[in-house]
Design an enzyme around this catalytic site. Structure first.
Site, PDB file in Angstrom:
ATOM      1  N   PHE A  98       0.817  -0.968  -0.003  1.00 23.10           N
ATOM      2  CA  PHE A  98       0.111  -0.266  -0.216  1.00 23.10           C
ATOM      3  C   PHE A  98       1.103   1.244   0.132  1.00 23.10           C
ATOM      4  CE2 PHE A  98      -2.203   3.806   2.084  1.00 23.10           C
ATOM      5  CZ  PHE A  98      -3.539   3.242   1.666  1.00 23.10           C
ATOM      6  N   ASP A 128       9.698   3.265   0.163  1.00 24.41           N
ATOM      7  CA  ASP A 128       8.660   3.937   1.253  1.00 24.41           C
ATOM      8  C   ASP A 128       8.845   2.889   2.898  1.00 24.41           C
ATOM      9  OD1 ASP A 128       6.317   4.651   2.078  1.00 24.41           O
ATOM     10  OD2 ASP A 128       4.781   3.590   0.809  1.00 24.41           O
ATOM     11  N   LYS A 139       3.896  10.057   8.235  1.00 19.95           N
ATOM     12  CA  LYS A 139       3.448   9.461   9.308  1.00 19.95           C
ATOM     13  C   LYS A 139       3.947  10.177  10.862  1.00 19.95           C
ATOM     14  CE  LYS A 139       0.420   5.597   7.556  1.00 19.95           C
ATOM     15  NZ  LYS A 139      -0.422   5.794   8.128  1.00 19.95           N
TER      16      LYS A 139
HETATM   17  C1  LIG Z   1       3.233   2.366   3.628  1.00 24.44           C
HETATM   18  C2  LIG Z   1       2.754   3.495   3.461  1.00 24.44           C
HETATM   19  N1  LIG Z   1       2.690   4.441   2.396  1.00 24.44           N
HETATM   20  C3  LIG Z   1       1.924   5.532   2.311  1.00 24.44           C
HETATM   21  C4  LIG Z   1       0.674   5.996   2.544  1.00 24.44           C
HETATM   22  C5  LIG Z   1       0.565   6.990   2.286  1.00 24.44           C
HETATM   23  O1  LIG Z   1      -0.021   7.829   3.388  1.00 24.44           O
HETATM   24  P1  LIG Z   1      -0.720   8.907   4.156  1.00 24.44           P
HETATM   25  O2  LIG Z   1      -2.190   8.513   4.254  1.00 24.44           O
HETATM   26  O3  LIG Z   1      -0.209   9.686   4.619  1.00 24.44           O
HETATM   27  O4  LIG Z   1      -0.827  10.058   2.736  1.00 24.44           O
HETATM   28  C6  LIG Z   1       0.939   5.293   4.309  1.00 24.44           C
HETATM   29  C7  LIG Z   1      -0.205   4.818   4.743  1.00 24.44           C
HETATM   30  O5  LIG Z   1      -1.286   4.327   5.852  1.00 24.44           O
HETATM   31  C8  LIG Z   1       1.364   3.565   4.539  1.00 24.44           C
HETATM   32  O6  LIG Z   1       0.747   2.755   5.547  1.00 24.44           O
END
Ligand SMILES: Cc1ncc(COP(=O)(O)O)c(C=O)c1O
Length: 412
Positions: A140, A225, A254
């Protein structure tokens, strides 16, 4: 008797006017303090979600409120956005340069993790001159149309068709499968060091190093990521830093600003050399308020050597969960995680829902992902005693469910 319930009024208003994209928890949170939050009637709850891994130093921390106040008295947004310089931004950049894995020197700021990933994908295409992006099944990366297209979860992706073109998907933890795709005009591979939304799935020990080597061999960029795993969530500052990975882009979000909406991506000099003024930008790209809060949070995490707490309290929690699995093997089908990113996988979705609802009634907030996986990701500052007390509430609920199941079996 005063029967007016402020929680109910808030919920009625939100249920009428807030776009209905979330399945809701009937809890209206007025304030927070450390790992606790309080509803509008003053009832206290343990927050083992940390707002989806965000409130890394807990709720209502003076480090954040002071940084917000001090910086907002000076300036919130720089004139002409990112064109002018800011001491708050410079201070954060310097701190990140000490913390980021070596080679990842150049940083740009965004407002969310999805935006950071979106930019990394866009810039990887620009810098490489190639088209395709490989992402992994179960992963994700956000909810913009670009990151949805790069999400290896059909349930998060396929209903938004047509998606952005030139995305390829490979199975999780399978290097030969990547090897088969990598020659197809691939600009980048995007990977989470540990799948978060995907159910806290940890790849094989040599997977990330192997992926990194494959990318280097074929001249493909690796986007790591770390939006969920970064900033000590799994123990080290970045989960990928101990895995022999050489990222070309690393995305963050986050926990990096403890709850203030703030994110970033870092790139190598080699990538930056292929980019030019105007290739990316944004109105809030590192506004001084976000930078000041992020600096204060990261500085605090470093000063209190948070990695030790994450390892100790997370290790205690993991071994407790493993012990429970031995006790309740029919109900608990998996236990995994690193640091304070932990998963308790239950046998079915109905059980996970019941456990979540019962925990809520008992004053413990937990998150369920992938329908059956209870994800525990409390504030990194959680003490051993707080973890123990929260786990006690969870175990009480599991025991109650186990007794109900046993009774049903006996009756049948
Ligand atoms: C691994 C990862 N990448 C990207 C995101 C997206 O982040 P945001 O909700 O701040 O757009 C998340 C959100 O849960 C995530 O867990």
């Amino acid at each position: 008797m005063n029967t007016f319930d402020k929680n109910t009024l808030t919920q009625q208003i939100e249920d009428t006017y807030f776009a209905p994209f979330f399945s809701r928890t009937p809890l209206s949170v007025e304030r927070g303090d450390g790992i606790y939050v309080y509803d509008e009637n003053g009832r206290k709850y343990y927050d083992f979600t940390a707002g989806w891994g965000v409130t890394s130093i807990g709720h209502g921390h003076p480090v954040i409120t002071n940084a917000l106040l001090d910086q907002s008295k000076k300036i919130i947004q720089t004139p002409d956005a990112g064109k002018t310089y800011s001491p708050a931004r410079a201070r954060l950049l310097l701190l990140l340069s000490e913390l980021l894995p070596s080679g990842l020197k150049r940083v740009f700021f965004t407002n969310s993790g999805a935006e950071a990933n979106d930019a990394a994908i866009k810039l990887a295409r620009k810098a490489s001159g190639k088209k395709n992006i490989i992402s992994l099944q179960g992963r994700f990366h956000g909810r913009t149309i670009g990151t949805v297209s790069a999400t290896g979860q059909a349930s998060h992706r396929d209903r938004y068709s047509p998606l952005m073109p030139h995305h390829l998907y490979a199975p999780f933890n399978d290097l030969p499968a990547i090897g088969e795709l990598i020659d197809r005009d691939v600009a980048a591979i995007i990977v989470e060091p540990i799948q978060g939304e995907g159910g806290i799935r940890i790849p094989a020990d040599d997977y990330l190093a192997g992926l990194s080597a494959l990318c280097k061999k074929h001249g493909v960029y690796l986007i790591v990521d770390e939006v969920q795993t970064g900033f000590f969530r799994t123990g080290p500052a970045f989960a990928s830093s101990l895995c022999g990975v050489k990222a070309d882009f690393l995305t963050m979000g986050k926990g990096m600003a403890g709850g203030f909406p703030f994110a970033a991506f870092a790139m190598t000099d080699e990538v930056v050399a292929k980019l030019a003024v105007g290739d990316h930008g944004g109105t809030y790209c590192g506004n001084p308020l976000g930078c000041a809060v992020s600096y204060a949070v990261i500085r605090y995490l470093l000063d209190i050597k948070i990695g030790t707490n994450v390892k100790e309290v997370g290790g205690f929690a993991l071994s407790t969960l493993q012990w429970w699995q031995k006790e309740l093997p029919d109900m608990i089908t998996g236990v995994r995680g690193k640091g304070l990113l932990l998963a308790l996988e239950l046998s079915d979705a109905a059980l996970a829902r019941t456990v979540q609802e019962e925990c809520f009634k008992n004053g413990l907030l937990i998150n369920v992902t992938q329908k059956t996986v209870i994800r525990l990701s409390p504030a990194l500052t959680i003490s051993w005693g707080e973890m123990n007390a929260g786990l006690h509430l969870l175990k009480r609920t599991l025991n109650k469910c186990a007794t109900k199941r046993q009774t049903a079996v006996n009756v049948a």
